[in-house]
Design a protein around this motif. Structure first.
Motif, PDB file in Angstrom:
ATOM      1  N   VAL A 111     -46.339   6.730  10.581  1.00 44.57           N
ATOM      2  CA  VAL A 111     -47.106   5.886   9.661  1.00 44.57           C
ATOM      3  C   VAL A 111     -47.030   6.531   8.289  1.00 44.57           C
ATOM      4  CG1 VAL A 111     -49.381   4.971   9.080  1.00 44.57           C
ATOM      5  CG2 VAL A 111     -48.655   5.061  11.464  1.00 44.57           C
ATOM      6  N   ILE A 112     -46.499   5.778   7.335  1.00 50.22           N
ATOM      7  CA  ILE A 112     -46.346   6.293   5.977  1.00 50.22           C
ATOM      8  C   ILE A 112     -47.442   5.701   5.095  1.00 50.22           C
ATOM      9  CG2 ILE A 112     -44.768   6.554   4.020  1.00 50.22           C
ATOM     10  CD1 ILE A 112     -43.849   7.902   6.626  1.00 50.22           C
ATOM     11  N   LEU A 113     -48.148   6.575   4.406  1.00 48.91           N
ATOM     12  CA  LEU A 113     -49.237   6.145   3.524  1.00 48.91           C
ATOM     13  C   LEU A 113     -48.719   6.052   2.100  1.00 48.91           C
ATOM     14  CD1 LEU A 113     -52.009   8.512   4.903  1.00 48.91           C
ATOM     15  CD2 LEU A 113     -51.363   6.262   5.729  1.00 48.91           C
ATOM     16  N   LYS A 114     -48.995   4.938   1.470  1.00 50.19           N
ATOM     17  CA  LYS A 114     -48.564   4.744   0.089  1.00 50.19           C
ATOM     18  C   LYS A 114     -49.761   4.318  -0.748  1.00 50.19           C
ATOM     19  CE  LYS A 114     -43.849   3.408   1.364  1.00 50.19           C
ATOM     20  NZ  LYS A 114     -42.761   2.423   1.203  1.00 50.19           N
ATOM     21  N   GLY A 115     -50.155   5.228  -1.621  1.00 45.42           N
ATOM     22  CA  GLY A 115     -51.226   4.889  -2.550  1.00 45.42           C
ATOM     23  C   GLY A 115     -52.620   4.989  -1.984  1.00 45.42           C
ATOM     24  N   LEU A 116     -52.797   5.579  -0.798  1.00 48.66           N
ATOM     25  CA  LEU A 116     -54.152   5.724  -0.242  1.00 48.66           C
ATOM     26  C   LEU A 116     -54.799   7.008  -0.770  1.00 48.66           C
ATOM     27  CD1 LEU A 116     -53.777   4.643   3.456  1.00 48.66           C
ATOM     28  CD2 LEU A 116     -54.598   3.312   1.549  1.00 48.66           C
TER      29      LEU A 116
ATOM     30  N   ILE B 252     -59.196  13.220   3.769  1.00 51.59           N
ATOM     31  CA  ILE B 252     -58.471  13.066   5.030  1.00 51.59           C
ATOM     32  C   ILE B 252     -59.150  12.049   5.945  1.00 51.59           C
ATOM     33  CG2 ILE B 252     -57.687  14.253   7.115  1.00 51.59           C
ATOM     34  CD1 ILE B 252     -56.125  15.129   4.734  1.00 51.59           C
ATOM     35  N   ARG B 253     -60.450  12.145   6.103  1.00 54.52           N
ATOM     36  CA  ARG B 253     -61.153  11.224   7.008  1.00 54.52           C
ATOM     37  C   ARG B 253     -61.000   9.779   6.552  1.00 54.52           C
ATOM     38  NH1 ARG B 253     -65.054  11.139  11.032  1.00 54.52           N
ATOM     39  NH2 ARG B 253     -66.214   9.188  11.077  1.00 54.52           N
ATOM     40  N   HIS B 254     -61.068   9.555   5.271  1.00 49.74           N
ATOM     41  CA  HIS B 254     -60.907   8.190   4.746  1.00 49.74           C
ATOM     42  C   HIS B 254     -59.531   7.641   5.114  1.00 49.74           C
ATOM     43  CE1 HIS B 254     -60.861   4.804   1.963  1.00 49.74           C
ATOM     44  NE2 HIS B 254     -59.717   5.263   1.489  1.00 49.74           N
ATOM     45  N   MET B 255     -58.493   8.462   4.912  1.00 52.47           N
ATOM     46  CA  MET B 255     -57.138   8.018   5.221  1.00 52.47           C
ATOM     47  C   MET B 255     -56.965   7.755   6.715  1.00 52.47           C
ATOM     48  SD  MET B 255     -54.623  10.230   2.716  1.00 52.47           S
ATOM     49  CE  MET B 255     -55.355  11.827   2.994  1.00 52.47           C
ATOM     50  N   LEU B 256     -57.485   8.672   7.539  1.00 52.35           N
ATOM     51  CA  LEU B 256     -57.297   8.536   8.980  1.00 52.35           C
ATOM     52  C   LEU B 256     -58.085   7.369   9.562  1.00 52.35           C
ATOM     53  CD1 LEU B 256     -57.205  12.222  10.191  1.00 52.35           C
ATOM     54  CD2 LEU B 256     -55.330  10.609  10.024  1.00 52.35           C
ATOM     55  N   SER B 257     -59.249   7.081   9.015  1.00 52.04           N
ATOM     56  CA  SER B 257     -60.032   5.942   9.511  1.00 52.04           C
ATOM     57  C   SER B 257     -59.245   4.651   9.330  1.00 52.04           C
ATOM     58  CB  SER B 257     -61.366   5.861   8.761  1.00 52.04           C
ATOM     59  OG  SER B 257     -62.177   6.966   9.071  1.00 52.04           O
ATOM     60  N   LYS B 258     -58.590   4.511   8.196  1.00 50.40           N
ATOM     61  CA  LYS B 258     -57.777   3.316   7.950  1.00 50.40           C
ATOM     62  C   LYS B 258     -56.568   3.270   8.885  1.00 50.40           C
ATOM     63  CE  LYS B 258     -55.448   0.755   4.262  1.00 50.40           C
ATOM     64  NZ  LYS B 258     -56.167  -0.494   4.540  1.00 50.40           N
TER      65      LYS B 258
ATOM     66  N   GLY C  33     -64.569  19.144  13.355  1.00 46.76           N
ATOM     67  CA  GLY C  33     -64.321  18.203  14.451  1.00 46.76           C
ATOM     68  C   GLY C  33     -64.479  16.751  14.074  1.00 46.76           C
ATOM     69  N   GLU C  34     -65.207  16.485  12.973  1.00 45.21           N
ATOM     70  CA  GLU C  34     -65.417  15.106  12.521  1.00 45.21           C
ATOM     71  C   GLU C  34     -64.466  14.726  11.386  1.00 45.21           C
ATOM     72  OE1 GLU C  34     -67.429  13.077  14.082  1.00 45.21           O
ATOM     73  OE2 GLU C  34     -67.996  14.686  15.465  1.00 45.21           O
ATOM     74  N   TRP C  35     -63.407  15.517  11.185  1.00 48.21           N
ATOM     75  CA  TRP C  35     -62.383  15.238  10.187  1.00 48.21           C
ATOM     76  C   TRP C  35     -62.888  15.390   8.748  1.00 48.21           C
ATOM     77  CZ3 TRP C  35     -57.518  14.755  12.066  1.00 48.21           C
ATOM     78  CH2 TRP C  35     -57.396  14.429  13.416  1.00 48.21           C
ATOM     79  N   GLN C  36     -63.957  16.134   8.570  1.00 46.63           N
ATOM     80  CA  GLN C  36     -64.447  16.413   7.219  1.00 46.63           C
ATOM     81  C   GLN C  36     -63.778  17.683   6.707  1.00 46.63           C
ATOM     82  OE1 GLN C  36     -66.116  14.308   5.614  1.00 46.63           O
ATOM     83  NE2 GLN C  36     -67.180  13.041   7.127  1.00 46.63           N
ATOM     84  N   VAL C  37     -63.419  17.672   5.425  1.00 45.74           N
ATOM     85  CA  VAL C  37     -62.749  18.821   4.824  1.00 45.74           C
ATOM     86  C   VAL C  37     -63.744  19.948   4.585  1.00 45.74           C
ATOM     87  CG1 VAL C  37     -61.509  19.649   2.785  1.00 45.74           C
ATOM     88  CG2 VAL C  37     -60.967  17.416   3.760  1.00 45.74           C
ATOM     89  N   ASN C  38     -63.372  21.134   4.999  1.00 43.75           N
ATOM     90  CA  ASN C  38     -64.141  22.346   4.717  1.00 43.75           C
ATOM     91  C   ASN C  38     -63.260  23.308   3.937  1.00 43.75           C
ATOM     92  OD1 ASN C  38     -66.608  21.728   5.918  1.00 43.75           O
ATOM     93  ND2 ASN C  38     -65.892  22.362   7.939  1.00 43.75           N
ATOM     94  N   THR C  39     -63.803  23.897   2.893  1.00 44.36           N
ATOM     95  CA  THR C  39     -63.063  24.903   2.132  1.00 44.36           C
ATOM     96  C   THR C  39     -63.900  26.166   2.019  1.00 44.36           C
ATOM     97  OG1 THR C  39     -63.916  24.062   0.038  1.00 44.36           O
ATOM     98  CG2 THR C  39     -61.798  23.195   0.774  1.00 44.36           C
ATOM     99  N   THR C  40     -63.212  27.291   1.976  1.00 42.57           N
ATOM    100  CA  THR C  40     -63.855  28.595   1.791  1.00 42.57           C
ATOM    101  C   THR C  40     -63.090  29.325   0.702  1.00 42.57           C
ATOM    102  OG1 THR C  40     -64.391  28.642   4.153  1.00 42.57           O
ATOM    103  CG2 THR C  40     -64.601  30.705   2.939  1.00 42.57           C
TER     104      THR C  40
END
Length: 476
Positions: free
Chosen positions: A471-476, A216-222, A157-164
């Motif tokens: 919104v297109i991200l380039k180089g983030l 992901i969270r870093h990109m979305l915060s920006k 819910g906080e946009w942190q990546v979880n992997t299993t």
């Protein structure tokens, strides 16, 4: 000398006076004057409403790029364990190294398939039976295998990546064995036990590295902060668009076509402002994740456009001025024309000459005819005061045919204006740079005039623009 009777001397004068009275009566019966009052001049001070829209943010990370980053971080020794004991095996030590580059590929939905080639060193004592004899032997073995894992990726819910990560299986490159002279003793069963219990270490290491690389969270915060800044969509009309975001949505992650991809939707209220660059709204914190199977990425916004009042008057005069309107033997000619606003109404001030002299006023609500692509006044009619006065001196002007002619003469074609607005909006949304690494890419596929009203110097239209903006991200 005999004088003539006085009545005989004044007879010509009486006839002249009678003639003048008759002429005056005829003239006044054919030509009347009107002094009507026009509706009060006043103008609406309104701005287009904000519309609920979605800005889509496609996020894609090429899996080969992720694979290279993981291989840069996972090198050499993976883990080492001591004092491992199982039935038939005592005091074993194990060391595991990455033997070759880790391979990552898209698998099912939000999962990767990961292949990890490893080299394993084992040292310890084994107990075995050979021809009924129990033998205990210290041994050292170097083993090679390929481990297959499935890594599922998701966000909390906080946009942190979880992997299993789970084990799909492994394959020995060379089956492990111990030699007692010419006798080969297979170690596969024992080695499998040792490996099965320890593969969790590789899974944990892999999970940690993927979390570091997928930011992901870093990109979305920006993005969340950048989309709240006003951006220019029309230099000619100095029109700015602002988005007040309210929520963030995301589709499930997918690993198709060797790309880790998802679409994030920034949902909020979009509004257009005319004038100097507006001040940004107070920044809102990143909201919690809302997961959606699919997103409606439709973007709607009202753009404000204007048509110069003098141009409209010139067009109306061309169609309207010096036209003669007839009803039986009576006729009037329009010799003057002006336009102004009275709240929601557009007022036509017309000067007449002929069977009726003076100024009359007509008013109606301007609107858009989508079929003809014209601004029209469908409910055009004489104003209240004009109507009351005409009822007394020139009711023949109430003929609907005359109203229809006036209404047709005042129509304003806006097809070219809409095409110009569409072209300008599309140009503005073609790779609009918000900030370094963040660009807007969009298209407008439909324009529709929703509201028309008068301003002191122009006719203003609210144009509802519908399209898609990403919104297109380039180089983030």
């Amino acid at each position: 000398m005999m004088s003539l009777p006085k009545t005989i001397i004044n007879l010509p004068v009486a006839r002249i006076l009678l003639f003048l009275v008759i002429v005056l009566l005829v003239f006044t019966s054919c030509s009347r004057r009107i002094h009507a009052k026009g509706p009060v001049e006043k103008y609406l001070d309104i701005m287009p409403p904000a519309t609920l829209s979605t800005v889509s943010v496609p996020i894609s990370i090429p899996i080969p790029v992720l694979q290279n980053a993981v291989n840069q971080q996972i090198k050499g020794s993976l883990y080492a364990l001591n004092n491992l004991s199982y039935t038939g095996a005592e005091s074993f030590s194990m060391k595991v190294w990455k033997q070759a580059p880790i391979l990552i590929r898209g698998w099912h939905g939000d999962q990767f398939e990961v292949t990890v080639p490893v080299r394993t060193w084992l040292k310890g004592s084994i107990d075995t039976d050979i021809l009924g004899l129990k033998i205990k032997k210290s041994t050292t073995a170097n083993l090679g295998m390929r481990i297959r894992l499935a890594t599922k990726i998701a966000l909390d819910g906080e946009w942190q990546v979880n992997t299993t990560t789970r084990i799909l299986g492994y394959q020995w490159i060379k089956a492990p064995a111990v030699y007692l002279g010419p006798i080969k003793i297979p170690m596969s069963f024992l080695a499998n036990k040792l490996i099965d219990s320890q593969l969790k270490y590789i899974g944990k290491r892999l999970d940690a590295e993927i979390k570091k690389q997928v930011k992901i969270r870093h990109m979305l915060s920006k993005i969340w902060q950048e989309v709240q800044a006003p951006f220019l969509v029309s230099e000619e009309h100095n029109t700015w668009v602002m988005l007040e975001p309210k929520s963030l949505m995301m589709t499930p992650m997918n690993t198709r076509n060797q790309t880790l991809s998802t679409i994030v939707g920034v949902r909020g209220y979009a509004s257009a402002l005319v004038g100097s660059k507006p001040k940004p709204l107070p920044k809102q914190p990143l909201p919690q994740l809302t997961l959606k199977k699919s997103l409606n990425s439709e973007f709607n916004i009202y753009l404000q456009s204007s048509i110069d009042k003098n141009y409209v008057i010139k067009l109306a005069k061309k169609n309207f001025l010096n036209q003669t309107f007839r009803s039986g033997k009576r006729k009037v000619k329009v010799i003057g024309l002006n336009l102004y606003g009275s709240g929601k109404k557009l007022v036509i001030q017309a000067q007449l000459k002929g069977s009726l002299n003076g100024t009359v006023y007509l008013s109606g609500t301007p609107s858009y005819d989508a079929k003809q692509k014209n601004i029209v006044i469908n409910d055009l009619d004489f104003s209240v005061d004009t109507r009351n006065k005409l009822a007394k001196i020139a009711d023949w002007l109430f003929h609907r045919r005359i109203i229809r002619k006036i209404k047709t003469a005042i129509e304003v074609p806006v097809k070219a204006k809409l095409e110009e607005t569409l072209k300008e909006a599309r140009k503005a949304l073609n790779n609009y740079k918000v900030s370094p690494g963040v660009h807007l890419q969009g298209t407008i596929h439909d324009l529709h005039i929703e509201k028309v009203f008068m301003k002191p110097k122009s006719i203003v239209t609210w144009i509802l623009a519908s399209g898609k903006i990403a919104v297109i991200l380039k180089g983030l």
